[in-house]
Design a protein around this motif. Structure first.
Motif, short mmCIF file in Angstrom:
data_model
loop_
_atom_site.label_atom_id
_atom_site.label_comp_id
_atom_site.label_asym_id
_atom_site.label_seq_id
_atom_site.Cartn_x
_atom_site.Cartn_y
_atom_site.Cartn_z
N ASP A 142 0.86 -1.18 0.00
CA ASP A 142 0.00 0.00 0.00
C ASP A 142 0.90 1.23 0.00
N HIS A 143 0.34 2.38 0.32
CA HIS A 143 1.05 3.65 0.19
C HIS A 143 2.24 3.79 1.12
N TRP A 144 2.29 3.04 2.22
CA TRP A 144 3.37 3.28 3.18
C TRP A 144 4.05 2.04 3.71
N ALA A 145 3.70 0.86 3.19
CA ALA A 145 4.31 -0.35 3.73
C ALA A 145 4.15 -1.54 2.80
N ILE A 146 4.89 -2.60 3.16
CA ILE A 146 4.74 -3.92 2.56
C ILE A 146 4.43 -4.87 3.72
N TYR A 147 3.38 -5.69 3.56
CA TYR A 147 2.94 -6.60 4.60
C TYR A 147 3.06 -8.03 4.10
N ARG A 148 3.48 -8.93 4.97
CA ARG A 148 3.48 -10.35 4.65
C ARG A 148 3.37 -11.11 5.95
N GLY A 149 2.32 -11.92 6.07
CA GLY A 149 2.08 -12.59 7.34
C GLY A 149 1.93 -11.55 8.43
N SER A 150 2.75 -11.64 9.47
CA SER A 150 2.70 -10.64 10.54
C SER A 150 3.80 -9.59 10.40
N ALA A 151 4.55 -9.62 9.31
CA ALA A 151 5.63 -8.63 9.09
C ALA A 151 5.07 -7.37 8.46
N TRP A 152 5.52 -6.23 8.97
CA TRP A 152 5.12 -4.91 8.47
C TRP A 152 6.41 -4.15 8.22
N ASP A 153 6.73 -3.91 6.95
CA ASP A 153 7.93 -3.18 6.55
C ASP A 153 7.52 -1.80 6.07
N SER A 154 7.78 -0.78 6.87
CA SER A 154 7.42 0.58 6.50
C SER A 154 8.35 1.08 5.40
N VAL A 155 7.78 1.31 4.22
CA VAL A 155 8.54 1.82 3.08
C VAL A 155 7.57 2.58 2.18
N ASP A 156 7.94 3.78 1.82
CA ASP A 156 7.07 4.62 1.00
C ASP A 156 6.87 4.01 -0.39
N ALA A 157 5.70 4.18 -0.94
CA ALA A 157 5.38 3.60 -2.24
C ALA A 157 6.08 4.32 -3.39
N GLU A 158 6.33 5.59 -3.28
CA GLU A 158 6.88 6.35 -4.41
C GLU A 158 8.19 5.73 -4.91
N GLY A 159 8.15 5.28 -6.16
CA GLY A 159 9.33 4.72 -6.80
C GLY A 159 9.66 3.28 -6.42
N ARG A 160 8.83 2.65 -5.59
CA ARG A 160 9.10 1.26 -5.17
C ARG A 160 9.04 0.33 -6.39
N GLU A 161 10.15 -0.32 -6.69
CA GLU A 161 10.21 -1.27 -7.81
C GLU A 161 9.77 -2.64 -7.36
N LEU A 162 8.85 -3.23 -8.12
CA LEU A 162 8.41 -4.60 -7.85
C LEU A 162 9.12 -5.57 -8.79
N SER A 163 9.51 -5.08 -9.95
CA SER A 163 10.24 -5.88 -10.94
C SER A 163 10.90 -4.89 -11.90
N PRO A 164 11.68 -5.39 -12.87
CA PRO A 164 12.33 -4.46 -13.79
C PRO A 164 11.38 -3.55 -14.57
N SER A 165 10.15 -3.99 -14.78
CA SER A 165 9.19 -3.21 -15.57
C SER A 165 8.00 -2.70 -14.78
N VAL A 166 8.03 -2.85 -13.46
CA VAL A 166 6.85 -2.51 -12.66
C VAL A 166 7.28 -1.73 -11.42
N ARG A 167 6.61 -0.58 -11.20
CA ARG A 167 6.90 0.20 -10.00
C ARG A 167 5.65 0.92 -9.53
N LEU A 168 5.71 1.40 -8.30
CA LEU A 168 4.62 2.15 -7.71
C LEU A 168 4.95 3.63 -7.70
N ILE A 169 3.91 4.45 -7.80
CA ILE A 169 4.04 5.89 -7.61
C ILE A 169 2.87 6.37 -6.75
#
Length: 193
Positions: free
Chosen positions: A91-118
């Motif tokens: 989402d806009h401010w984190a990545i969640y998996r199971g009970s893990a919450w990694d606070s990271v801003d979405a702007e510019g987050r790369e998911l793969s070489p051709s996919v990113r968030l803004i």
């Protein structure tokens, strides 16, 4: 990855084309690139099979989905995220998996070489979009438009000037847009700004 240098290897499939009548359903898409299978906006549908059957027709099970992206937290766009229990949820401010919450801003987050968030605040202050480089051009999955027709003035947008600025940002880069509640479209002069 900058807008001009986006990779162009991803593939997009629409799992469900959203609508506003009868009832409300969101457009839900599958993006595949490298080792990623990304579901965007697994929100409200009449039946969960409306998402799972098209996914299966593409040869994927829910456990094969690596990432889920939520454009914003309205139920019509995130209600079925739990179908993909093994996936990282963005989402806009984190990545969640199971009970893990990694606070990271979405702007510019790369998911793969051709996919990113803004970040594209407009419909809500926390809206994000998925920018996808395909062989056919740059595609942006976003709720800045409900459908190709708009509405021109989003009745839920808390800041109309911010909505306009985010729309202009997307229009400056997108060859195609996948809106929140309708089929993909090529932006043009008639596209609401």
């Amino acid at each position: 990855m900058t807008d001009a240098k986006a990779g162009r290897s991803a593939r997009i499939d629409i799992l469900h084309t959203g609508s506003l009548r009868p009832g409300v359903t969101s457009t839900c898409s599958l993006v595949r690139d490298a080792d990623r299978a990304i579901v965007f906006d697994p929100g409200m549908v009449e039946r969960q099979s409306d998402l799972l059957e098209p996914l299966a027709a593409l040869g994927l099970a829910p456990a094969d989905v690596t990432d889920v992206v939520l454009s914003h937290h309205h139920p019509d766009h995130c209600l079925n995220a739990g179908l993909f229990r093994e996936a990282r949820v963005h989402d806009h401010w984190a990545i969640y998996r199971g009970s893990a919450w990694d606070s990271v801003d979405a702007e510019g987050r790369e998911l793969s070489p051709s996919v990113r968030l803004i970040r594209v605040p407009g419909h809500t202050p926390e809206d994000i979009a998925l920018v996808v480089g395909t062989h056919e051009g740059l595609v942006v999955l976003t709720h800045l438009w409900w459908t190709a027709e708009g509405p021109a003035d989003d009745p839920y947008a808390p800041d109309r000037d911010q909505l306009r600025r985010s729309r202009e940002r997307v229009l400056a880069m997108a060859d195609r847009i996948v809106p929140g509640h309708g089929p993909p479209f090529a932006p043009g002069e008639a596209t609401p700004r």
